[in-house]
Design a protein around this motif. Structure first.
Motif, PDB file in Angstrom:
ATOM      1  N   VAL A 118      -9.785  -4.738   1.708  1.00 23.36           N
ATOM      2  CA  VAL A 118      -8.344  -4.897   1.929  1.00 23.36           C
ATOM      3  C   VAL A 118      -7.906  -6.264   1.430  1.00 23.36           C
ATOM      4  O   VAL A 118      -8.434  -7.299   1.832  1.00 23.36           O
ATOM      5  CB  VAL A 118      -7.995  -4.747   3.427  1.00 23.36           C
ATOM      6  CG1 VAL A 118      -6.484  -4.913   3.632  1.00 23.36           C
ATOM      7  CG2 VAL A 118      -8.458  -3.396   3.958  1.00 23.36           C
ATOM      8  N   ASP A 164      -2.303  -5.810  -0.237  1.00 23.86           N
ATOM      9  CA  ASP A 164      -2.266  -4.506   0.422  1.00 23.86           C
ATOM     10  C   ASP A 164      -1.510  -4.568   1.747  1.00 23.86           C
ATOM     11  O   ASP A 164      -0.825  -3.615   2.122  1.00 23.86           O
ATOM     12  CB  ASP A 164      -3.679  -3.979   0.660  1.00 23.86           C
ATOM     13  CG  ASP A 164      -4.459  -3.760  -0.633  1.00 23.86           C
ATOM     14  OD1 ASP A 164      -3.818  -3.435  -1.646  1.00 23.86           O
ATOM     15  OD2 ASP A 164      -5.688  -3.918  -0.620  1.00 23.86           O
ATOM     16  N   ARG A 168      -0.386  -0.868   2.131  1.00 21.14           N
ATOM     17  CA  ARG A 168      -1.466  -0.044   1.578  1.00 21.14           C
ATOM     18  C   ARG A 168      -2.830  -0.523   2.072  1.00 21.14           C
ATOM     19  O   ARG A 168      -3.846  -0.353   1.399  1.00 21.14           O
ATOM     20  CB  ARG A 168      -1.418  -0.079   0.048  1.00 21.14           C
ATOM     21  CG  ARG A 168      -0.162   0.585  -0.539  1.00 21.14           C
ATOM     22  CD  ARG A 168      -0.203   0.626  -2.059  1.00 21.14           C
ATOM     23  NE  ARG A 168       0.934   1.350  -2.599  1.00 21.14           N
ATOM     24  CZ  ARG A 168       2.100   0.784  -2.952  1.00 21.14           C
ATOM     25  NH1 ARG A 168       2.255  -0.525  -2.808  1.00 21.14           N
ATOM     26  NH2 ARG A 168       3.084   1.514  -3.435  1.00 21.14           N
ATOM     27  N   SER A 169      -2.862  -1.104   3.251  1.00 24.49           N
ATOM     28  CA  SER A 169      -4.117  -1.627   3.792  1.00 24.49           C
ATOM     29  C   SER A 169      -5.032  -0.536   4.310  1.00 24.49           C
ATOM     30  O   SER A 169      -6.236  -0.743   4.439  1.00 24.49           O
ATOM     31  CB  SER A 169      -3.829  -2.608   4.933  1.00 24.49           C
ATOM     32  OG  SER A 169      -3.249  -1.915   6.033  1.00 24.49           O
ATOM     33  N   GLY A 175      -5.748  -0.094  -0.486  1.00 18.81           N
ATOM     34  CA  GLY A 175      -5.104  -0.259  -1.777  1.00 18.81           C
ATOM     35  C   GLY A 175      -4.573   0.991  -2.412  1.00 18.81           C
ATOM     36  O   GLY A 175      -4.092   0.950  -3.551  1.00 18.81           O
ATOM     37  N   ARG A 183       0.517   4.357   0.438  1.00 20.49           N
ATOM     38  CA  ARG A 183       1.417   3.544   1.248  1.00 20.49           C
ATOM     39  C   ARG A 183       1.701   4.244   2.578  1.00 20.49           C
ATOM     40  O   ARG A 183       2.190   5.364   2.615  1.00 20.49           O
ATOM     41  CB  ARG A 183       2.748   3.294   0.530  1.00 20.49           C
ATOM     42  CG  ARG A 183       3.725   2.441   1.354  1.00 20.49           C
ATOM     43  CD  ARG A 183       5.098   2.371   0.715  1.00 20.49           C
ATOM     44  NE  ARG A 183       6.014   1.548   1.497  1.00 20.49           N
ATOM     45  CZ  ARG A 183       6.726   1.972   2.540  1.00 20.49           C
ATOM     46  NH1 ARG A 183       6.621   3.241   2.951  1.00 20.49           N
ATOM     47  NH2 ARG A 183       7.539   1.155   3.191  1.00 20.49           N
TER      48      ARG A 183
END
Length: 409
Positions: free
Chosen positions: A120, A124, A129-130, A162, A165
Protein backbone atom coordinates in the motif's frame (compact mmCIF):
# COMPACT_ATOMS: atom_id res chain seq x y z
CA UNK A 1 -23.92 40.68 -1.71
CA UNK A 2 -25.01 39.76 1.77
CA UNK A 3 -28.29 38.20 2.82
CA UNK A 4 -29.28 36.99 6.27
CA UNK A 5 -32.42 34.93 6.74
CA UNK A 6 -32.94 34.93 10.47
CA UNK A 7 -35.46 32.13 10.75
CA UNK A 8 -37.07 29.40 8.74
CA UNK A 9 -39.40 30.92 6.21
CA UNK A 10 -38.09 34.44 6.84
CA UNK A 11 -35.79 34.86 3.84
CA UNK A 12 -36.23 38.37 2.43
CA UNK A 13 -35.96 37.94 -1.31
CA UNK A 14 -35.75 41.70 -1.85
CA UNK A 15 -32.58 41.83 0.25
CA UNK A 16 -30.58 40.00 -2.39
CA UNK A 17 -28.27 42.52 -4.01
CA UNK A 18 -26.34 40.35 -6.45
CA UNK A 19 -26.72 41.22 -10.12
CA UNK A 20 -25.68 37.75 -11.26
CA UNK A 21 -28.83 35.86 -12.34
CA UNK A 22 -27.14 32.47 -11.93
CA UNK A 23 -26.33 33.24 -8.31
CA UNK A 24 -29.89 34.46 -7.78
CA UNK A 25 -31.15 31.06 -8.93
CA UNK A 26 -28.79 29.31 -6.51
CA UNK A 27 -29.96 31.55 -3.68
CA UNK A 28 -33.60 30.77 -4.45
CA UNK A 29 -32.88 27.05 -4.49
CA UNK A 30 -31.32 27.07 -1.03
CA UNK A 31 -34.03 29.34 0.36
CA UNK A 32 -36.70 27.03 -1.05
CA UNK A 33 -35.21 23.99 0.67
CA UNK A 34 -35.24 25.85 3.97
CA UNK A 35 -38.75 27.26 3.43
CA UNK A 36 -40.03 23.74 2.71
CA UNK A 37 -38.30 22.49 5.86
CA UNK A 38 -36.25 20.00 3.91
CA UNK A 39 -33.23 21.24 5.86
CA UNK A 40 -33.06 23.40 9.01
CA UNK A 41 -30.56 25.93 7.70
CA UNK A 42 -27.67 26.70 5.38
CA UNK A 43 -24.93 29.11 4.40
CA UNK A 44 -24.15 29.69 0.71
CA UNK A 45 -21.07 31.48 -0.59
CA UNK A 46 -20.29 32.05 -4.26
CA UNK A 47 -17.12 33.80 -5.45
CA UNK A 48 -15.56 34.36 -8.84
CA UNK A 49 -12.06 35.55 -9.63
CA UNK A 50 -11.36 36.36 -6.00
CA UNK A 51 -14.51 38.40 -5.44
CA UNK A 52 -17.36 37.19 -3.22
CA UNK A 53 -20.56 37.62 -5.21
CA UNK A 54 -22.92 36.22 -2.62
CA UNK A 55 -22.75 35.22 1.02
CA UNK A 56 -26.06 34.30 2.58
CA UNK A 57 -27.43 32.53 5.64
CA UNK A 58 -30.79 30.78 5.79
CA UNK A 59 -32.90 29.26 8.54
CA UNK A 60 -31.69 28.01 11.88
CA UNK A 61 -28.34 26.88 13.27
CA UNK A 62 -30.20 25.05 16.06
CA UNK A 63 -33.84 24.09 15.67
CA UNK A 64 -34.54 23.27 19.33
CA UNK A 65 -33.15 26.59 20.58
CA UNK A 66 -34.28 28.74 17.66
CA UNK A 67 -30.74 30.01 17.05
CA UNK A 68 -30.56 31.79 13.67
CA UNK A 69 -28.03 30.80 11.06
CA UNK A 70 -25.53 33.53 10.18
CA UNK A 71 -22.66 33.67 7.67
CA UNK A 72 -20.23 33.29 10.58
CA UNK A 73 -21.84 30.09 11.91
CA UNK A 74 -19.21 27.37 12.38
CA UNK A 75 -19.92 23.94 10.86
CA UNK A 76 -18.65 20.44 11.58
CA UNK A 77 -17.18 19.67 8.15
CA UNK A 78 -17.20 15.86 8.47
CA UNK A 79 -15.40 14.43 5.40
CA UNK A 80 -14.58 17.85 3.97
CA UNK A 81 -11.85 17.50 6.62
CA UNK A 82 -10.21 15.03 4.24
CA UNK A 83 -9.36 17.80 1.79
CA UNK A 84 -9.30 20.98 3.89
CA UNK A 85 -6.96 19.49 6.51
CA UNK A 86 -5.42 16.16 5.60
CA UNK A 87 -4.97 16.50 1.84
CA UNK A 88 -3.62 20.03 2.24
CA UNK A 89 -1.19 18.70 4.86
CA UNK A 90 -0.05 16.02 2.41
CA UNK A 91 0.39 18.70 -0.26
CA UNK A 92 2.65 20.74 2.00
CA UNK A 93 4.69 17.72 3.09
CA UNK A 94 5.04 16.27 -0.41
CA UNK A 95 5.94 19.70 -1.78
CA UNK A 96 8.85 19.77 0.68
CA UNK A 97 9.89 16.24 -0.23
CA UNK A 98 9.13 15.03 3.28
CA UNK A 99 6.42 12.63 2.07
CA UNK A 100 6.88 10.65 -1.14
CA UNK A 101 3.52 9.78 -2.66
CA UNK A 102 4.77 6.57 -4.27
CA UNK A 103 6.52 5.36 -1.14
CA UNK A 104 4.91 2.52 0.80
CA UNK A 105 2.95 3.52 3.87
CA UNK A 106 5.43 1.39 5.84
CA UNK A 107 8.15 3.97 5.09
CA UNK A 108 6.37 6.22 7.62
CA UNK A 109 4.32 3.76 9.69
CA UNK A 110 7.00 1.09 9.88
CA UNK A 111 4.83 -1.65 11.35
CA UNK A 112 2.20 -1.42 8.61
CA UNK A 113 3.43 -4.63 6.98
CA UNK A 114 2.34 -8.20 6.34
CA UNK A 115 -0.47 -9.75 4.31
CA UNK A 116 -0.03 -7.24 1.49
CA UNK A 117 0.08 -4.09 3.63
CA UNK A 118 3.64 -3.37 2.52
CA UNK A 119 2.25 -2.88 -1.01
CA UNK A 120 0.00 0.00 0.00
CA UNK A 121 1.41 3.36 -1.10
CA UNK A 122 0.68 6.81 0.25
CA UNK A 123 -0.91 7.57 -3.12
CA UNK A 124 -3.29 4.66 -2.62
CA UNK A 125 -4.56 6.18 0.62
CA UNK A 126 -5.19 9.49 -1.14
CA UNK A 127 -7.10 7.83 -4.00
CA UNK A 128 -9.07 5.36 -1.85
CA UNK A 129 -7.31 2.40 -3.44
CA UNK A 130 -5.55 1.07 -0.35
CA UNK A 131 -7.75 -2.00 -0.06
CA UNK A 132 -8.62 -1.08 3.53
CA UNK A 133 -12.22 -1.48 4.72
CA UNK A 134 -14.39 1.53 3.99
CA UNK A 135 -15.50 2.01 7.58
CA UNK A 136 -15.40 0.23 10.92
CA UNK A 137 -16.26 1.47 14.42
CA UNK A 138 -12.71 1.62 15.75
CA UNK A 139 -14.10 2.79 19.11
CA UNK A 140 -15.32 -0.74 19.79
CA UNK A 141 -11.63 -1.63 20.05
CA UNK A 142 -9.88 1.65 20.87
CA UNK A 143 -10.12 4.68 23.13
CA UNK A 144 -7.20 6.65 21.65
CA UNK A 145 -5.46 7.02 18.31
CA UNK A 146 -2.65 4.57 19.13
CA UNK A 147 -5.15 1.85 19.91
CA UNK A 148 -7.16 2.83 16.83
CA UNK A 149 -4.08 2.48 14.65
CA UNK A 150 -3.25 -0.89 16.17
CA UNK A 151 -6.76 -2.08 15.35
CA UNK A 152 -6.65 -0.74 11.77
CA UNK A 153 -3.28 -2.39 11.29
CA UNK A 154 -4.80 -5.71 12.36
CA UNK A 155 -7.51 -5.61 9.69
CA UNK A 156 -7.10 -7.61 6.50
CA UNK A 157 -7.15 -5.76 3.20
CA UNK A 158 -10.47 -6.29 1.45
CA UNK A 159 -9.14 -5.56 -2.06
CA UNK A 160 -5.67 -5.67 -3.69
CA UNK A 161 -3.66 -2.54 -2.97
CA UNK A 162 -3.59 0.06 -5.73
CA UNK A 163 -6.40 -1.42 -7.78
CA UNK A 164 -10.07 -0.83 -7.08
CA UNK A 165 -11.36 2.46 -5.66
CA UNK A 166 -13.41 1.98 -2.50
CA UNK A 167 -13.93 5.17 -0.50
CA UNK A 168 -12.30 4.59 2.90
CA UNK A 169 -12.29 6.61 6.09
CA UNK A 170 -9.59 4.29 7.39
CA UNK A 171 -7.15 5.30 4.65
CA UNK A 172 -7.45 8.93 5.68
CA UNK A 173 -7.03 8.03 9.32
CA UNK A 174 -3.64 6.59 8.33
CA UNK A 175 -2.79 9.69 6.27
CA UNK A 176 -3.37 11.82 9.34
CA UNK A 177 -1.03 9.62 11.34
CA UNK A 178 1.61 9.87 8.60
CA UNK A 179 1.38 13.66 8.68
CA UNK A 180 1.89 13.58 12.44
CA UNK A 181 4.80 11.16 12.23
CA UNK A 182 6.64 13.09 9.53
CA UNK A 183 6.03 16.57 10.97
CA UNK A 184 6.52 15.52 14.61
CA UNK A 185 3.40 17.54 15.40
CA UNK A 186 -0.22 16.70 16.12
CA UNK A 187 -2.27 17.09 12.96
CA UNK A 188 -4.33 19.99 14.32
CA UNK A 189 -1.21 21.94 15.25
CA UNK A 190 0.49 21.24 11.92
CA UNK A 191 -2.36 22.51 9.76
CA UNK A 192 -2.84 25.51 12.03
CA UNK A 193 0.82 26.56 11.80
CA UNK A 194 1.42 25.71 8.16
CA UNK A 195 -1.93 26.66 6.62
CA UNK A 196 -4.61 28.35 8.68
CA UNK A 197 -2.48 30.87 10.56
CA UNK A 198 -0.54 32.01 7.45
CA UNK A 199 -3.87 32.49 5.65
CA UNK A 200 -5.36 34.45 8.53
CA UNK A 201 -8.15 31.96 9.18
CA UNK A 202 -9.73 32.59 12.57
CA UNK A 203 -12.67 30.18 12.44
CA UNK A 204 -11.06 26.96 11.22
CA UNK A 205 -9.77 24.39 13.69
CA UNK A 206 -10.15 20.97 15.17
CA UNK A 207 -11.75 20.74 18.61
CA UNK A 208 -9.86 18.26 20.74
CA UNK A 209 -11.78 15.98 23.06
CA UNK A 210 -10.27 15.94 26.51
CA UNK A 211 -10.65 12.96 28.81
CA UNK A 212 -10.07 13.16 32.54
CA UNK A 213 -8.96 10.16 34.56
CA UNK A 214 -8.50 6.58 33.43
CA UNK A 215 -9.29 6.43 29.71
CA UNK A 216 -10.51 2.84 30.04
CA UNK A 217 -13.19 3.91 32.50
CA UNK A 218 -14.31 7.20 30.96
CA UNK A 219 -17.87 7.57 29.64
CA UNK A 220 -18.95 9.56 26.60
CA UNK A 221 -20.32 12.27 28.90
CA UNK A 222 -16.84 12.82 30.34
CA UNK A 223 -15.29 13.48 26.95
CA UNK A 224 -15.49 17.23 26.43
CA UNK A 225 -14.64 19.28 23.34
CA UNK A 226 -12.33 22.16 24.22
CA UNK A 227 -11.07 25.40 22.56
CA UNK A 228 -10.14 26.70 20.01
CA UNK A 229 -13.46 28.07 18.72
CA UNK A 230 -14.72 28.57 22.27
CA UNK A 231 -16.92 31.64 21.70
CA UNK A 232 -18.69 30.98 18.42
CA UNK A 233 -22.10 29.76 17.29
CA UNK A 234 -22.04 26.24 15.88
CA UNK A 235 -24.45 24.64 13.46
CA UNK A 236 -25.85 21.87 15.63
CA UNK A 237 -25.80 18.40 14.08
CA UNK A 238 -27.59 15.31 15.39
CA UNK A 239 -28.76 13.90 18.69
CA UNK A 240 -25.96 11.42 19.22
CA UNK A 241 -25.17 9.08 16.34
CA UNK A 242 -28.38 7.18 15.45
CA UNK A 243 -27.32 6.62 11.85
CA UNK A 244 -23.93 5.27 12.87
CA UNK A 245 -25.55 3.09 15.48
CA UNK A 246 -27.80 1.59 12.83
CA UNK A 247 -24.76 0.89 10.65
CA UNK A 248 -23.54 -1.39 13.41
CA UNK A 249 -26.76 -2.97 14.64
CA UNK A 250 -28.71 -3.42 11.39
CA UNK A 251 -27.03 -6.00 9.16
CA UNK A 252 -29.37 -5.03 6.32
CA UNK A 253 -27.61 -1.67 6.23
CA UNK A 254 -24.59 -3.17 4.48
CA UNK A 255 -21.96 -3.17 7.24
CA UNK A 256 -20.80 -6.06 9.36
CA UNK A 257 -18.57 -5.61 12.36
CA UNK A 258 -16.38 -8.14 14.10
CA UNK A 259 -17.71 -9.26 17.46
CA UNK A 260 -20.80 -8.44 19.45
CA UNK A 261 -22.67 -5.27 18.43
CA UNK A 262 -23.79 -4.88 22.05
CA UNK A 263 -20.27 -5.07 23.45
CA UNK A 264 -19.93 -1.27 23.52
CA UNK A 265 -22.56 1.10 24.83
CA UNK A 266 -21.08 4.59 25.18
CA UNK A 267 -23.42 6.12 22.63
CA UNK A 268 -24.01 9.84 22.97
CA UNK A 269 -27.65 10.77 23.53
CA UNK A 270 -27.48 14.57 23.42
CA UNK A 271 -27.51 17.17 20.64
CA UNK A 272 -24.01 17.62 19.26
CA UNK A 273 -23.11 21.30 19.34
CA UNK A 274 -19.47 22.11 18.64
CA UNK A 275 -18.65 18.46 19.28
CA UNK A 276 -17.42 16.37 16.36
CA UNK A 277 -20.24 14.23 14.99
CA UNK A 278 -18.15 11.39 13.62
CA UNK A 279 -17.94 8.54 16.15
CA UNK A 280 -14.43 7.43 15.26
CA UNK A 281 -13.08 10.98 15.44
CA UNK A 282 -14.77 11.60 18.79
CA UNK A 283 -14.37 8.33 20.69
CA UNK A 284 -11.09 6.99 19.28
CA UNK A 285 -9.10 9.96 17.95
CA UNK A 286 -9.81 12.59 20.57
CA UNK A 287 -11.44 14.91 18.05
CA UNK A 288 -8.41 15.16 15.74
CA UNK A 289 -8.41 12.72 12.84
CA UNK A 290 -7.46 12.67 9.19
CA UNK A 291 -10.93 11.75 8.00
CA UNK A 292 -13.14 14.05 10.13
CA UNK A 293 -13.06 16.57 12.96
CA UNK A 294 -12.39 19.95 11.34
CA UNK A 295 -14.75 22.89 11.98
CA UNK A 296 -14.96 25.98 9.78
CA UNK A 297 -17.08 28.72 8.20
CA UNK A 298 -18.04 29.34 4.59
CA UNK A 299 -15.72 32.36 4.42
CA UNK A 300 -12.67 30.43 5.64
CA UNK A 301 -13.40 27.57 3.26
CA UNK A 302 -13.56 30.08 0.42
CA UNK A 303 -10.02 31.17 1.32
CA UNK A 304 -8.82 27.56 1.23
CA UNK A 305 -10.52 27.02 -2.15
CA UNK A 306 -8.86 30.23 -3.29
CA UNK A 307 -5.49 28.76 -2.34
CA UNK A 308 -6.17 25.86 -4.71
CA UNK A 309 -7.61 28.04 -7.48
CA UNK A 310 -4.55 30.29 -7.27
CA UNK A 311 -2.29 27.25 -7.62
CA UNK A 312 -0.92 27.33 -4.09
CA UNK A 313 -0.78 31.08 -3.52
CA UNK A 314 -3.28 33.33 -1.77
CA UNK A 315 -2.92 37.13 -1.65
CA UNK A 316 0.81 36.91 -2.23
CA UNK A 317 1.38 34.13 0.28
CA UNK A 318 2.70 31.00 -1.43
CA UNK A 319 2.21 27.85 0.62
CA UNK A 320 2.45 25.15 -2.06
CA UNK A 321 4.05 25.04 -5.50
CA UNK A 322 1.87 25.17 -8.64
CA UNK A 323 3.28 21.81 -9.67
CA UNK A 324 2.07 20.15 -6.46
CA UNK A 325 -1.39 21.66 -6.83
CA UNK A 326 -1.60 20.37 -10.41
CA UNK A 327 -0.40 16.95 -9.31
CA UNK A 328 -3.01 16.67 -6.58
CA UNK A 329 -5.85 17.80 -8.87
CA UNK A 330 -4.95 15.46 -11.70
CA UNK A 331 -7.51 12.70 -12.41
CA UNK A 332 -6.62 9.16 -11.36
CA UNK A 333 -9.79 7.49 -12.62
CA UNK A 334 -13.23 7.00 -11.07
CA UNK A 335 -13.69 10.79 -10.68
CA UNK A 336 -10.93 10.81 -8.08
CA UNK A 337 -7.83 13.00 -7.78
CA UNK A 338 -5.38 12.92 -4.86
CA UNK A 339 -7.72 13.47 -1.94
CA UNK A 340 -10.06 15.64 -4.00
CA UNK A 341 -13.15 14.33 -5.76
CA UNK A 342 -13.88 15.33 -9.36
CA UNK A 343 -17.69 15.65 -9.51
CA UNK A 344 -19.29 14.39 -12.70
CA UNK A 345 -21.97 17.10 -12.46
CA UNK A 346 -19.44 19.98 -12.47
CA UNK A 347 -17.42 21.43 -15.38
CA UNK A 348 -14.30 19.66 -16.55
CA UNK A 349 -11.40 20.29 -14.20
CA UNK A 350 -13.60 20.97 -11.17
CA UNK A 351 -12.60 19.62 -7.78
CA UNK A 352 -14.45 19.36 -4.49
CA UNK A 353 -15.69 17.22 -1.64
CA UNK A 354 -18.79 16.54 0.42
CA UNK A 355 -19.26 15.80 4.12
CA UNK A 356 -21.80 13.61 5.92
CA UNK A 357 -23.06 16.49 8.06
CA UNK A 358 -24.29 18.22 4.89
CA UNK A 359 -21.22 20.17 3.77
CA UNK A 360 -19.96 20.80 0.24
CA UNK A 361 -17.07 22.69 -1.37
CA UNK A 362 -16.30 23.07 -5.07
CA UNK A 363 -13.65 24.82 -7.14
CA UNK A 364 -13.98 25.41 -10.90
CA UNK A 365 -10.59 26.60 -12.18
CA UNK A 366 -11.69 27.55 -15.70
CA UNK A 367 -14.29 29.93 -14.25
CA UNK A 368 -12.32 31.10 -11.23
CA UNK A 369 -15.34 29.88 -9.27
CA UNK A 370 -15.44 28.95 -5.58
CA UNK A 371 -18.66 27.50 -4.22
CA UNK A 372 -19.35 26.66 -0.57
CA UNK A 373 -22.69 25.24 0.55
CA UNK A 374 -22.95 24.26 4.20
CA UNK A 375 -26.11 22.76 5.69
CA UNK A 376 -27.02 21.32 9.07
CA UNK A 377 -29.18 18.61 7.52
CA UNK A 378 -28.94 16.40 10.62
CA UNK A 379 -30.59 18.87 12.99
CA UNK A 380 -34.14 17.79 12.15
CA UNK A 381 -32.98 14.36 13.42
CA UNK A 382 -33.42 11.09 11.53
CA UNK A 383 -36.69 10.05 9.91
CA UNK A 384 -38.59 6.82 10.49
CA UNK A 385 -35.98 4.98 8.39
CA UNK A 386 -33.06 6.39 10.44
CA UNK A 387 -32.08 8.56 7.49
CA UNK A 388 -31.14 12.22 7.19
CA UNK A 389 -32.28 14.46 4.32
CA UNK A 390 -30.36 13.83 1.11
CA UNK A 391 -28.78 17.17 0.15
CA UNK A 392 -27.09 15.74 -2.96
CA UNK A 393 -29.83 17.08 -5.27
CA UNK A 394 -29.44 20.55 -3.78
CA UNK A 395 -25.66 20.47 -4.18
CA UNK A 396 -26.02 19.44 -7.83
CA UNK A 397 -28.72 22.00 -8.58
CA UNK A 398 -26.72 24.85 -7.03
CA UNK A 399 -23.66 23.73 -8.99
CA UNK A 400 -25.71 23.73 -12.19
CA UNK A 401 -27.01 27.22 -11.46
CA UNK A 402 -23.68 28.92 -10.76
CA UNK A 403 -21.43 26.89 -13.08
CA UNK A 404 -23.85 26.49 -15.99
CA UNK A 405 -23.59 22.76 -16.52
CA UNK A 406 -26.12 20.06 -17.27
CA UNK A 407 -26.96 17.51 -14.61
CA UNK A 408 -26.24 13.84 -15.41
CA UNK A 409 -29.18 11.59 -16.09
Amino acid sequence: AFLLCASIGACDRSALATSDPDVSVADSLVASWVDQKLIPGAVLLVAKDGQVLHEAAYGLASVADGVPMTPSTVFDLASVTKVMANTLAMMVLSDRGEVLLDAPVSRYLTDFVGDGRELVKVRDLLTHRSGLPQWVPTYYHASDKDEAYAYIRSLSLMWPAGKERNYSDLGFMLLGLIAEKVSSQPLDEFVMRELYDPLGLESTAYRRVEVAGDKSMVSAEERVAVPPLADVVFARTSRGNPFERRMIHDLRFGYEIAGDADAWSEWRNWWLDGEVNDGNAFHAFGGVAGHAGLFSTARDLYVLLGLMLSRGEYEGNRLVSPETVANFLGPTGDRQALGWQLPVYAPQGSFGHTGFTGTFVLGVPDQGLALVLLTNRQNFDVDENTEYPDVGPLQRAVTKAVAGVSLPN
